[in-house]
Motif scaffolding. Structure first.
Motif, PDB file in Angstrom:
ATOM      1  N   ARG A 116      -2.006  -4.809  -5.024  1.00  0.00           N
ATOM      2  CA  ARG A 116      -1.313  -6.030  -5.430  1.00  0.00           C
ATOM      3  C   ARG A 116      -1.749  -7.239  -4.586  1.00  0.00           C
ATOM      4  NH1 ARG A 116       2.713  -2.798  -3.201  1.00  0.00           N
ATOM      5  NH2 ARG A 116       3.701  -3.536  -1.298  1.00  0.00           N
ATOM      6  N   TYR A 117      -2.546  -6.985  -3.560  1.00  0.00           N
ATOM      7  CA  TYR A 117      -3.111  -8.064  -2.752  1.00  0.00           C
ATOM      8  C   TYR A 117      -4.567  -8.325  -3.132  1.00  0.00           C
ATOM      9  CZ  TYR A 117       0.951  -7.598   0.349  1.00  0.00           C
ATOM     10  OH  TYR A 117       2.226  -7.564   0.856  1.00  0.00           O
ATOM     11  N   SER A 118      -4.986  -7.883  -4.293  1.00  0.00           N
ATOM     12  CA  SER A 118      -6.388  -7.986  -4.681  1.00  0.00           C
ATOM     13  C   SER A 118      -6.878  -9.432  -4.733  1.00  0.00           C
ATOM     14  CB  SER A 118      -6.611  -7.314  -6.036  1.00  0.00           C
ATOM     15  OG  SER A 118      -5.817  -7.923  -7.045  1.00  0.00           O
ATOM     16  N   ASP A 119      -5.958 -10.390  -4.849  1.00  0.00           N
ATOM     17  CA  ASP A 119      -6.370 -11.790  -4.893  1.00  0.00           C
ATOM     18  C   ASP A 119      -6.929 -12.267  -3.558  1.00  0.00           C
ATOM     19  OD1 ASP A 119      -3.702 -11.367  -3.989  1.00  0.00           O
ATOM     20  OD2 ASP A 119      -3.250 -13.499  -4.192  1.00  0.00           O
ATOM     21  N   VAL A 120      -6.562 -11.603  -2.456  1.00  0.00           N
ATOM     22  CA  VAL A 120      -7.053 -12.008  -1.139  1.00  0.00           C
ATOM     23  C   VAL A 120      -7.736 -10.857  -0.394  1.00  0.00           C
ATOM     24  CG1 VAL A 120      -5.344 -13.845  -0.838  1.00  0.00           C
ATOM     25  CG2 VAL A 120      -4.805 -11.519  -0.060  1.00  0.00           C
ATOM     26  N   ALA A 167      -0.726 -13.173  13.924  1.00  0.00           N
ATOM     27  CA  ALA A 167      -1.539 -12.966  12.727  1.00  0.00           C
ATOM     28  C   ALA A 167      -1.753 -14.281  11.988  1.00  0.00           C
ATOM     29  CB  ALA A 167      -0.880 -11.938  11.817  1.00  0.00           C
ATOM     30  N   ARG A 168      -0.691 -15.061  11.852  1.00  0.00           N
ATOM     31  CA  ARG A 168      -0.805 -16.336  11.142  1.00  0.00           C
ATOM     32  C   ARG A 168      -1.776 -17.271  11.864  1.00  0.00           C
ATOM     33  NH1 ARG A 168       1.817 -18.340   7.132  1.00  0.00           N
ATOM     34  NH2 ARG A 168       3.366 -16.664   7.255  1.00  0.00           N
ATOM     35  N   ALA A 169      -1.638 -17.343  13.183  1.00  0.00           N
ATOM     36  CA  ALA A 169      -2.531 -18.216  13.957  1.00  0.00           C
ATOM     37  C   ALA A 169      -3.980 -17.750  13.852  1.00  0.00           C
ATOM     38  CB  ALA A 169      -2.089 -18.242  15.422  1.00  0.00           C
ATOM     39  N   ALA A 170      -4.190 -16.433  13.828  1.00  0.00           N
ATOM     40  CA  ALA A 170      -5.542 -15.891  13.719  1.00  0.00           C
ATOM     41  C   ALA A 170      -6.166 -16.252  12.375  1.00  0.00           C
ATOM     42  CB  ALA A 170      -5.508 -14.384  13.902  1.00  0.00           C
ATOM     43  N   VAL A 221      -1.154 -12.584   5.831  1.00  0.00           N
ATOM     44  CA  VAL A 221      -0.160 -12.186   6.826  1.00  0.00           C
ATOM     45  C   VAL A 221       0.747 -11.099   6.268  1.00  0.00           C
ATOM     46  CG1 VAL A 221       1.842 -12.960   8.161  1.00  0.00           C
ATOM     47  CG2 VAL A 221      -0.218 -14.376   8.075  1.00  0.00           C
ATOM     48  N   SER A 222       1.174 -11.253   5.013  1.00  0.00           N
ATOM     49  CA  SER A 222       2.031 -10.236   4.386  1.00  0.00           C
ATOM     50  C   SER A 222       1.319  -8.895   4.307  1.00  0.00           C
ATOM     51  CB  SER A 222       2.442 -10.691   2.980  1.00  0.00           C
ATOM     52  OG  SER A 222       3.263 -11.835   3.034  1.00  0.00           O
ATOM     53  N   LEU A 223       0.049  -8.922   3.936  1.00  0.00           N
ATOM     54  CA  LEU A 223      -0.731  -7.690   3.871  1.00  0.00           C
ATOM     55  C   LEU A 223      -0.825  -7.038   5.246  1.00  0.00           C
ATOM     56  CD1 LEU A 223      -2.697  -5.631   2.622  1.00  0.00           C
ATOM     57  CD2 LEU A 223      -4.522  -7.332   2.960  1.00  0.00           C
ATOM     58  N   ARG A 224      -1.108  -7.838   6.259  1.00  0.00           N
ATOM     59  CA  ARG A 224      -1.239  -7.286   7.605  1.00  0.00           C
ATOM     60  C   ARG A 224       0.063  -6.647   8.074  1.00  0.00           C
ATOM     61  NH1 ARG A 224      -5.338  -9.922  11.570  1.00  0.00           N
ATOM     62  NH2 ARG A 224      -6.521  -8.982   9.869  1.00  0.00           N
ATOM     63  N   LEU A 225       1.174  -7.282   7.818  1.00  0.00           N
ATOM     64  CA  LEU A 225       2.461  -6.723   8.229  1.00  0.00           C
ATOM     65  C   LEU A 225       2.784  -5.450   7.453  1.00  0.00           C
ATOM     66  CD1 LEU A 225       4.602  -9.964   8.654  1.00  0.00           C
ATOM     67  CD2 LEU A 225       3.425  -8.641  10.415  1.00  0.00           C
ATOM     68  N   GLU A 226       2.409  -5.419   6.166  1.00  0.00           N
ATOM     69  CA  GLU A 226       2.681  -4.214   5.374  1.00  0.00           C
ATOM     70  C   GLU A 226       1.812  -3.052   5.845  1.00  0.00           C
ATOM     71  OE1 GLU A 226       3.593  -2.886   0.772  1.00  0.00           O
ATOM     72  OE2 GLU A 226       3.109  -4.969   1.249  1.00  0.00           O
ATOM     73  N   ARG A 227       0.596  -3.341   6.283  1.00  0.00           N
ATOM     74  CA  ARG A 227      -0.242  -2.275   6.841  1.00  0.00           C
ATOM     75  C   ARG A 227       0.436  -1.619   8.041  1.00  0.00           C
ATOM     76  NH1 ARG A 227      -5.378  -5.088   8.704  1.00  0.00           N
ATOM     77  NH2 ARG A 227      -5.640  -3.101   9.775  1.00  0.00           N
TER      78      ARG A 227
END
Length: 291
Positions: free
Chosen positions: A90-94, A130-133, A150-156
């Motif tokens: 569902r994150y395929s857009d990014v 993560a956001r700053a990176a 950021v959402s993807l990284r947190l979900e990981r």
């Protein structure tokens, strides 16, 4: 219990298994493919995990390889799982295809060993870090793209909270924790997060200090995958190395490649501070940050 099965790992495991079974049967790819009315290039794509075979084709190949009964059904079940969609799609857009593969593998790894020379590992980043990176990345992103990343990284990171979390072993260069991503306040909170999570039984964080005098100029990840339960006929060790670049990634699976990176990781571990010394040093670095 929460299961972390992913179609990415299932497709890769299926490819390895079919290749092993063909070799045990003493057949070339051309011979095996011809017996199921296909050509060698079709089977080559399956064995390289480039395509997902239909379960009926898998059943036909297993028949050629002399695999039947419960073992055959176990392999066919994996073939069906390999055709499912992963949560990350569902994150395929990014999410580029080359990193999508990694996310799928990370989600089911039993052991994750990572060396980071520039950044805090994604699995341990705070939301602010993560956001700053992402906002400071060399390739500019729109605000909505940053939010999605950021959402993807947190979900990981939720794999670390699962019923059966992986063992996470991290070696992080001192430079990575001294680089002020997001400024002193963000970095202080990030380092304190590292100290906190390093006390979890499944997480080990070691810092490679400047005083070690040496390091490694490229980050990498070694992933170990758990064996599938019997009667699945694949007992081979399953491990791979992931190295990313700005526009792609390397997935290294040859035994010589994996052993080289494993030896490098062990050497980096040996040169690093132990867990208590790492926590003490990180705590001092955080305390010295002026906010």
């Amino acid at each position: 219990m929460t299961q972390r099965q992913t179609p990415t790992v299932r497709r890769r495991r299926l490819a390895l298994t079919l290749k092993q079974l063909r070799a045990r049967a003493g057949l070339s790819a051309a011979d095996a493919a011809r017996r199921v009315d296909h050509d060698a290039s079709w089977l080559s794509r399956i064995e390289n995990a480039e395509v997902r075979p239909h379960p009926n084709d898998v059943r036909a190949l297993l028949g050629v390889y002399g695999v039947n009964g419960d073992q055959a059904e176990a392999v066919i079940a994996v073939a069906r799982q390999a055709k499912q969609r992963g949560w990350w799609q569902r994150y395929s857009d990014v999410l580029p295809d080359w990193f999508s593969t990694y996310v799928g593998m990370e989600s089911e790894a039993s052991v994750i060993r990572t060396y980071e020379c520039q950044m805090v590992p994604g699995l341990l980043q705070t939301e602010e870090y993560a956001r700053a990176a992402f906002e400071g990345a060399p390739v500019p992103m729109r605000r909505d793209e940053v939010d999605r990343q950021v959402s993807l990284r947190l979900e990981r990171q939720t794999i670390l909270l699962s019923d059966e979390p992986p063992l996470l072993r991290v070696v992080i260069d001192e430079g990575a924790v001294r680089r002020l991503i997001g400024g002193p306040a963000v970095m202080k909170a990030q380092i304190e997060r590292l100290v906190e999570v390093s006390r979890q039984a499944n997480i080990q964080i070691l810092m490679l200090p400047y005083a070690a005098g040496v390091g490694f100029d490229g980050s990498f990840v070694i992933l170990d995958f758990p064996p599938l339960p019997e009667p699945y006929p694949d007992a081979a060790e399953d491990r791979m190395v992931y190295v990313d670049t700005l526009t792609g990634a390397l997935y290294l699976e040859r035994p010589s490649e994996v052993s080289t990176y494993a030896a490098a990781y062990e050497q980096l571990q040996a040169l690093s501070l132990g867990p208590p010394e790492t926590r003490a040093t990180l705590s001092k670095i955080a305390a010295d940050l002026a906010i």
